[in-house]
Design a protein around this motif. Structure first.
Motif, PDB file in Angstrom:
ATOM      1  N   ILE A  73      -9.649  79.203  25.648  1.00  0.00           N
ATOM      2  CA  ILE A  73      -9.446  80.587  26.045  1.00  0.00           C
ATOM      3  C   ILE A  73      -8.232  80.729  26.954  1.00  0.00           C
ATOM      4  CG2 ILE A  73     -10.785  80.696  28.188  1.00  0.00           C
ATOM      5  CD1 ILE A  73     -11.225  83.132  25.262  1.00  0.00           C
ATOM      6  N   LEU A  74      -7.879  79.674  27.678  1.00  0.00           N
ATOM      7  CA  LEU A  74      -6.732  79.707  28.576  1.00  0.00           C
ATOM      8  C   LEU A  74      -5.417  79.769  27.800  1.00  0.00           C
ATOM      9  CD1 LEU A  74      -7.934  77.059  31.194  1.00  0.00           C
ATOM     10  CD2 LEU A  74      -8.258  79.546  31.213  1.00  0.00           C
ATOM     11  N   LEU A  75      -5.475  79.470  26.503  1.00  0.00           N
ATOM     12  CA  LEU A  75      -4.310  79.597  25.627  1.00  0.00           C
ATOM     13  C   LEU A  75      -4.375  80.878  24.803  1.00  0.00           C
ATOM     14  CD1 LEU A  75      -4.073  75.940  24.251  1.00  0.00           C
ATOM     15  CD2 LEU A  75      -2.880  76.929  26.207  1.00  0.00           C
ATOM     16  N   GLY A  76      -5.418  81.680  25.054  1.00  0.00           N
ATOM     17  CA  GLY A  76      -5.577  82.913  24.290  1.00  0.00           C
ATOM     18  C   GLY A  76      -6.193  82.707  22.931  1.00  0.00           C
ATOM     19  N   ILE A  77      -6.865  81.547  22.729  1.00  0.00           N
ATOM     20  CA  ILE A  77      -7.503  81.261  21.446  1.00  0.00           C
ATOM     21  C   ILE A  77      -8.960  80.878  21.712  1.00  0.00           C
ATOM     22  CG2 ILE A  77      -5.331  80.605  20.351  1.00  0.00           C
ATOM     23  CD1 ILE A  77      -6.141  77.666  20.698  1.00  0.00           C
ATOM     24  N   ILE A  78      -9.692  80.522  20.664  1.00  0.00           N
ATOM     25  CA  ILE A  78     -11.092  80.124  20.792  1.00  0.00           C
ATOM     26  C   ILE A  78     -11.285  78.741  20.185  1.00  0.00           C
ATOM     27  CG2 ILE A  78     -11.803  82.553  20.650  1.00  0.00           C
ATOM     28  CD1 ILE A  78     -12.967  81.916  17.853  1.00  0.00           C
ATOM     29  N   PRO A  79     -12.398  78.076  20.500  1.00  0.00           N
ATOM     30  CA  PRO A  79     -12.671  76.783  19.865  1.00  0.00           C
ATOM     31  C   PRO A  79     -12.717  76.918  18.342  1.00  0.00           C
ATOM     32  CG  PRO A  79     -14.142  77.125  21.724  1.00  0.00           C
ATOM     33  CD  PRO A  79     -13.432  78.426  21.491  1.00  0.00           C
ATOM     34  N   GLY A  80     -12.196  75.909  17.656  1.00  0.00           N
ATOM     35  CA  GLY A  80     -12.171  75.956  16.191  1.00  0.00           C
ATOM     36  C   GLY A  80     -12.678  74.698  15.533  1.00  0.00           C
ATOM     37  N   GLY A  81     -13.299  73.804  16.325  1.00  0.00           N
ATOM     38  CA  GLY A  81     -13.833  72.565  15.773  1.00  0.00           C
ATOM     39  C   GLY A  81     -15.335  72.453  15.938  1.00  0.00           C
ATOM     40  N   GLY A  82     -16.005  73.605  15.992  1.00  0.00           N
ATOM     41  CA  GLY A  82     -17.457  73.600  16.099  1.00  0.00           C
ATOM     42  C   GLY A  82     -17.976  73.949  17.476  1.00  0.00           C
ATOM     43  N   GLY A  83     -17.094  74.183  18.438  1.00  0.00           N
ATOM     44  CA  GLY A  83     -17.517  74.392  19.813  1.00  0.00           C
ATOM     45  C   GLY A  83     -18.409  75.593  20.026  1.00  0.00           C
ATOM     46  N   THR A  84     -18.103  76.712  19.387  1.00  0.00           N
ATOM     47  CA  THR A  84     -18.925  77.901  19.612  1.00  0.00           C
ATOM     48  C   THR A  84     -20.331  77.727  19.060  1.00  0.00           C
ATOM     49  OG1 THR A  84     -18.251  78.979  17.539  1.00  0.00           O
ATOM     50  CG2 THR A  84     -16.901  79.411  19.495  1.00  0.00           C
ATOM     51  N   GLN A  85     -20.485  76.888  18.061  1.00  0.00           N
ATOM     52  CA  GLN A  85     -21.798  76.714  17.423  1.00  0.00           C
ATOM     53  C   GLN A  85     -22.574  75.544  18.020  1.00  0.00           C
ATOM     54  OE1 GLN A  85     -22.726  79.185  15.195  1.00  0.00           O
ATOM     55  NE2 GLN A  85     -20.820  79.947  16.108  1.00  0.00           N
ATOM     56  N   ARG A  86     -21.981  74.371  18.080  1.00  0.00           N
ATOM     57  CA  ARG A  86     -22.716  73.201  18.579  1.00  0.00           C
ATOM     58  C   ARG A  86     -22.987  73.316  20.075  1.00  0.00           C
ATOM     59  NH1 ARG A  86     -19.378  70.145  14.576  1.00  0.00           N
ATOM     60  NH2 ARG A  86     -20.854  69.627  12.903  1.00  0.00           N
ATOM     61  N   LEU A  87     -22.036  73.845  20.833  1.00  0.00           N
ATOM     62  CA  LEU A  87     -22.261  73.982  22.266  1.00  0.00           C
ATOM     63  C   LEU A  87     -23.387  74.972  22.548  1.00  0.00           C
ATOM     64  CD1 LEU A  87     -21.400  73.227  25.126  1.00  0.00           C
ATOM     65  CD2 LEU A  87     -19.704  75.078  25.032  1.00  0.00           C
ATOM     66  N   ALA A  88     -23.397  76.105  21.849  1.00  0.00           N
ATOM     67  CA  ALA A  88     -24.451  77.104  22.062  1.00  0.00           C
ATOM     68  C   ALA A  88     -25.816  76.555  21.685  1.00  0.00           C
ATOM     69  CB  ALA A  88     -24.146  78.362  21.252  1.00  0.00           C
ATOM     70  N   ARG A  89     -25.902  75.773  20.634  1.00  0.00           N
ATOM     71  CA  ARG A  89     -27.183  75.188  20.238  1.00  0.00           C
ATOM     72  C   ARG A  89     -27.648  74.130  21.231  1.00  0.00           C
ATOM     73  NH1 ARG A  89     -25.073  77.348  15.809  1.00  0.00           N
ATOM     74  NH2 ARG A  89     -26.390  77.847  14.004  1.00  0.00           N
ATOM     75  N   LEU A  90     -26.702  73.488  21.900  1.00  0.00           N
ATOM     76  CA  LEU A  90     -27.046  72.412  22.818  1.00  0.00           C
ATOM     77  C   LEU A  90     -27.442  72.934  24.198  1.00  0.00           C
ATOM     78  CD1 LEU A  90     -27.175  69.301  23.051  1.00  0.00           C
ATOM     79  CD2 LEU A  90     -24.834  69.382  23.929  1.00  0.00           C
ATOM     80  N   VAL A  91     -26.676  73.857  24.756  1.00  0.00           N
ATOM     81  CA  VAL A  91     -26.918  74.300  26.136  1.00  0.00           C
ATOM     82  C   VAL A  91     -27.403  75.737  26.221  1.00  0.00           C
ATOM     83  CG1 VAL A  91     -25.147  72.698  26.953  1.00  0.00           C
ATOM     84  CG2 VAL A  91     -24.535  75.094  26.564  1.00  0.00           C
TER      85      VAL A  91
END
Length: 261
Positions: free
Chosen positions: A134-152
């Protein structure tokens, strides 16, 4: 003839059934498109001759610093690189053996997503994890939004992703992002010891249990329960089930010597 370039991803197989997959892309272990292709090739090689368990590791100071930003210049390139990320990390996540990310230093962006693609995460007290895209103005694109949300959980995932902040190992353990934290000089052996313990188990049953959990989470609870029943029946056709039951009846629990079949 010039020397062939050194591989960016290596596999070291141990006699105890543990395989160590190591990222070696100086200086910061950036996850370039070539690194992603080599991760996928390494997973394919592991699938051809399955070990008992896999440890995924990187550099002592930097586990993996994330994507190689120099390769991003627009939506077309992003789609290509994003596809490589998903292909490599999905193949690792689907490996039918326990996988442990051994995190000695920074695991940021794609590096954190690589750790999230593993079944477990063990970190040094000096480790820091985060999704700073997000600090670059973009979002995770390697599974971060999905795997991180399922984990934590979604709220904590949003906190990390919206802020781009890095979390130290102890906080990461508190929120469930990592499972174990050890001192830096203990990390390597602790990772291998955990992997050896898993590798000594009934590999066929572990593979079916992993499939039941991971695939079950993709659908409804009812569908997951149906899947569990199917795999519960299937596991009784394995040699390890016969060994385990016979050993239990003769010697009690925890005495079986499994073959992995």
């Amino acid at each position: 003839m010039p020397d062939a370039p050194s591989p960016l991803v290596t596999i070291d197989r141990h006699d105890d059934g543990v395989a160590v997959l190591t990222l070696q892309n100086p200086k910061v272990n950036a996850i370039s498109s070539e690194v992603l292709r080599q991760i996928r090739a390494a997973v394919d090689a592991l699938n051809e001759h399955l070990p008992g368990a896999v440890v995924v590791t990187g550099g002592e100071r930097i586990f993996a610093a994330g994507a190689d930003i120099t390769e991003f210049s627009g939506p077309d390139e992003a789609r290509v690189i994003g596809g490589l990320f998903l292909d490599a990390f999905n193949s690792l996540a689907a490996l039918p053996r326990p996988t442990i990310a051994s995190i000695s230093g920074f695991a940021l962006g794609g590096g954190c997503e690589l750790a999230l693609a593993c079944d477990f995460r063990i970190a040094s007290t000096k480790a820091k994890l985060g999704q700073p895209e997000i600090l670059l103005g973009i979002i995770p694109g390697g599974g971060g939004t999905q795997r991180l949300a399922r984990l934590v959980g979604p709220a904590r995932a949003k906190d990390l992703i919206f802020s781009g902040r890095q979390v130290r190992a102890e906080e990461a353990r508190e929120i469930g992002l990592v499972d174990r934290v050890v001192e830096p000089d203990e990390l390597h052996e602790a990772s291998l010891a955990w992997a050896r313990e898993l590798a000594a188990g009934p590999s066929a049953a572990i593979a079916l249990a992993k499939a039941a959990i991971d695939q079950g989470l993709e659908g409804s609870e009812a569908a997951g329960l149906d899947l569990e029943q199917d795999l519960f029946v299937e596991v009784f056709g394995t040699a390890d089930a016969r060994i385990g039951i016979e050993s239990f009846l003769e010697h009690g629990p925890g005495k079986a010597d499994f073959t992995g079949a």
